[in-house]
Design an enzyme around this catalytic site. Structure first.
Site, PDB file in Angstrom:
ATOM      1  N   ASP A  63     -18.926  -0.671 -36.487  1.00  0.00           N
ATOM      2  CA  ASP A  63     -18.200  -1.758 -35.833  1.00  0.00           C
ATOM      3  C   ASP A  63     -18.954  -2.059 -34.541  1.00  0.00           C
ATOM      4  OD1 ASP A  63     -16.524  -3.335 -34.297  1.00  0.00           O
ATOM      5  OD2 ASP A  63     -14.704  -2.252 -34.826  1.00  0.00           O
ATOM      6  N   TYR A 163     -14.685 -18.827 -29.013  1.00  0.00           N
ATOM      7  CA  TYR A 163     -15.884 -18.727 -29.866  1.00  0.00           C
ATOM      8  C   TYR A 163     -17.083 -19.383 -29.160  1.00  0.00           C
ATOM      9  CZ  TYR A 163     -19.159 -19.334 -33.704  1.00  0.00           C
ATOM     10  OH  TYR A 163     -20.300 -19.316 -34.479  1.00  0.00           O
TER      11      TYR A 163
HETATM   12  N1  LIG Z   1     -21.302 -20.108 -41.060  1.00  0.00           N
HETATM   13  C1  LIG Z   1     -21.605 -21.011 -40.143  1.00  0.00           C
HETATM   14  O1  LIG Z   1     -21.392 -22.224 -40.326  1.00  0.00           O
HETATM   15  C2  LIG Z   1     -22.242 -20.582 -38.843  1.00  0.00           C
HETATM   16  C3  LIG Z   1     -22.721 -21.577 -37.983  1.00  0.00           C
HETATM   17  C4  LIG Z   1     -23.298 -21.212 -36.792  1.00  0.00           C
HETATM   18  C5  LIG Z   1     -23.398 -19.878 -36.450  1.00  0.00           C
HETATM   19  N2  LIG Z   1     -22.929 -18.917 -37.278  1.00  0.00           N
HETATM   20  C6  LIG Z   1     -23.052 -17.515 -36.859  1.00  0.00           C
HETATM   21  O2  LIG Z   1     -23.729 -16.782 -37.864  1.00  0.00           O
HETATM   22  C7  LIG Z   1     -23.308 -15.423 -37.833  1.00  0.00           C
HETATM   23  C8  LIG Z   1     -22.927 -14.985 -39.230  1.00  0.00           C
HETATM   24  O3  LIG Z   1     -21.852 -15.788 -39.660  1.00  0.00           O
HETATM   25  P1  LIG Z   1     -21.481 -15.991 -41.206  1.00  0.00           P
HETATM   26  O4  LIG Z   1     -21.088 -17.408 -41.342  1.00  0.00           O
HETATM   27  O5  LIG Z   1     -22.522 -15.430 -42.088  1.00  0.00           O
HETATM   28  O6  LIG Z   1     -20.123 -15.134 -41.245  1.00  0.00           O
HETATM   29  P2  LIG Z   1     -19.412 -14.298 -42.402  1.00  0.00           P
HETATM   30  O7  LIG Z   1     -19.842 -14.745 -43.737  1.00  0.00           O
HETATM   31  O8  LIG Z   1     -17.964 -14.317 -42.057  1.00  0.00           O
HETATM   32  O9  LIG Z   1     -19.966 -12.835 -42.112  1.00  0.00           O
HETATM   33  C9  LIG Z   1     -19.714 -12.235 -40.881  1.00  0.00           C
HETATM   34  C10 LIG Z   1     -20.372 -10.881 -40.883  1.00  0.00           C
HETATM   35  O10 LIG Z   1     -20.109 -10.261 -39.612  1.00  0.00           O
HETATM   36  C11 LIG Z   1     -19.616  -8.960 -39.855  1.00  0.00           C
HETATM   37  N3  LIG Z   1     -18.769  -8.510 -38.765  1.00  0.00           N
HETATM   38  C12 LIG Z   1     -17.711  -9.146 -38.205  1.00  0.00           C
HETATM   39  N4  LIG Z   1     -17.180  -8.379 -37.241  1.00  0.00           N
HETATM   40  C13 LIG Z   1     -17.934  -7.240 -37.189  1.00  0.00           C
HETATM   41  C14 LIG Z   1     -17.873  -6.063 -36.395  1.00  0.00           C
HETATM   42  N5  LIG Z   1     -16.941  -5.887 -35.453  1.00  0.00           N
HETATM   43  N6  LIG Z   1     -18.802  -5.101 -36.606  1.00  0.00           N
HETATM   44  C15 LIG Z   1     -19.753  -5.249 -37.564  1.00  0.00           C
HETATM   45  N7  LIG Z   1     -19.856  -6.343 -38.343  1.00  0.00           N
HETATM   46  C16 LIG Z   1     -18.936  -7.321 -38.144  1.00  0.00           C
HETATM   47  C17 LIG Z   1     -18.870  -9.054 -41.170  1.00  0.00           C
HETATM   48  O11 LIG Z   1     -18.819  -7.780 -41.783  1.00  0.00           O
HETATM   49  P3  LIG Z   1     -17.524  -6.856 -41.917  1.00  0.00           P
HETATM   50  O12 LIG Z   1     -16.322  -7.767 -41.954  1.00  0.00           O
HETATM   51  O13 LIG Z   1     -17.764  -6.124 -43.199  1.00  0.00           O
HETATM   52  O14 LIG Z   1     -17.562  -5.966 -40.719  1.00  0.00           O
HETATM   53  C18 LIG Z   1     -19.802  -9.978 -41.956  1.00  0.00           C
HETATM   54  O15 LIG Z   1     -20.834  -9.235 -42.531  1.00  0.00           O
HETATM   55  C19 LIG Z   1     -22.171 -15.341 -36.817  1.00  0.00           C
HETATM   56  O16 LIG Z   1     -22.646 -14.834 -35.598  1.00  0.00           O
HETATM   57  C20 LIG Z   1     -21.734 -16.791 -36.669  1.00  0.00           C
HETATM   58  O17 LIG Z   1     -21.160 -17.060 -35.412  1.00  0.00           O
HETATM   59  C21 LIG Z   1     -22.353 -19.232 -38.478  1.00  0.00           C
END
Ligand SMILES: NC(=O)c1ccc[n+]([C@@H]2O[C@H](COP(=O)([O-])OP(=O)(O)OC[C@H]3O[C@@H](n4cnc5c(N)ncnc54)[C@H](OP(=O)(O)O)[C@@H]3O)[C@@H](O)[C@H]2O)c1
Length: 248
Positions: A63, A163
């Protein structure tokens, strides 16, 4: 990418979305990856279905918002692998709440967002850079930021609550880290950020994302590789990757 083959990468938030795509691609390219997430079993599952790849994927429950968990994880990494060459700070959360909404559940979501998206990056970066420095080898820290870390898109009805502020903070943090490394005379470790627009992942799968211009997580992984491919004297500090037609 040859210079990174056989090296050690840590990808936070590797159990889904962008982190999963980066982890899979690293393994295919021959980079050994330690995937961190709370649901490490999800990493184990996709790792076992990758077939014959050049790099090894190790799944580790961690975490990132919990300093004790991060310290234990990096102690294990140090003992097992000796170093870290690449850190991808990708773990992140975002909730559809407003700062002024009432209730303890809202407070918890806001706190989790800050602790994961900002404090989590500091926790992992301090540990990883310590190991990078010990190795005396090239290192790369890549922060997965957001377009919301640079300006505030306006979404009808929806608040970006804390956020966006965590992502603005990440923009500043990346630059402060780059400067601290220069002050220390370290020209081996580079710091970069990727600012995605809308990416279709687990986090936003429940929304009407199909109707919005969006890109796949694999495109962000391509961006990571582009940063890693640069010659050692080139530091691309910001890479913004948006779908064509994104309006906000
Ligand atoms: N999707 C978009 O449109 C978008 C756009 C801009 C930026 N981003 C950024 O890209 C990154 C990845 O996002 P995503 O869209 O791929 O999200 P996602 O599919 O929801 O995946 C989020 C990941 O973060 C992990 N996570 C969350 N809290 C955690 C914690 N406390 N410790 C360890 N791992 C943790 C989750 O794993 P567990 O739940 O298994 O811990 C999961 O693997 C983020 O930083 C997000 O802000 C995303």
């Amino acid at each position: 990418m040859e210079k990174w083959v056989g090296k050690v990468a840590v990808v936070t938030g590797a159990s889904a979305g962008i982190g999963e795509a980066i982890t899979k691609d690293f393994a295919k390219l021959g980079i050994n990856v330690i995937g961190l997430a709370r649901r490490s079993e999800k990493i184990e599952k996709f790792a076992s279905s990758l077939g014959e790849v050049l790099g090894i994927v190790y799944a580790k429950a961690c975490d990132v918002s919990d300093l004790k968990s991060v310290k234990e994880t990096f102690k294990w990494i140090e003992e097992t692998f000796g170093t870290v060459n690449i850190l991808i700070n990708n773990a992140g959360v975002g909730y559809g709440v407003k700062i002024l909404d009432e209730g303890d559940d809202v407070t918890e979501k806001l706190t989790e967002t800050i602790d994961t998206n900002f404090t989590g990056v500091i926790n992992c970066t301090r540990e990883a850079v310590r190991l990078m420095k010990l190795s005396g080898d090239y290192g790369m820290v890549i922060n997965i930021n957001d377009i919301c870390g640079h300006y505030l898109p306006s979404f009808e009805e929806e608040s970006l609550n804390v956020y966006a502020p965590t992502k603005f903070a990440l923009t500043a943090l990346s630059e402060v880290l780059r400067r601290e490394l220069i002050e220390q005379g370290n020209d081996l470790i580079r710091v970069s950020s990727i600012n995605p627009g809308t990416v279709k992942t687990e986090d936003n799968d429940d929304q009407d994302i199909e109707e919005l211009p969006h890109i796949k997580p694999e495109i962000i992984s391509d961006g990571v590789q582009y940063l890693l491919k640069q010659p050692p004297n080139v530091n691309i500090t910001q890479l913004t990757m948006r779908p064509v037609g994104e309006k906000f």
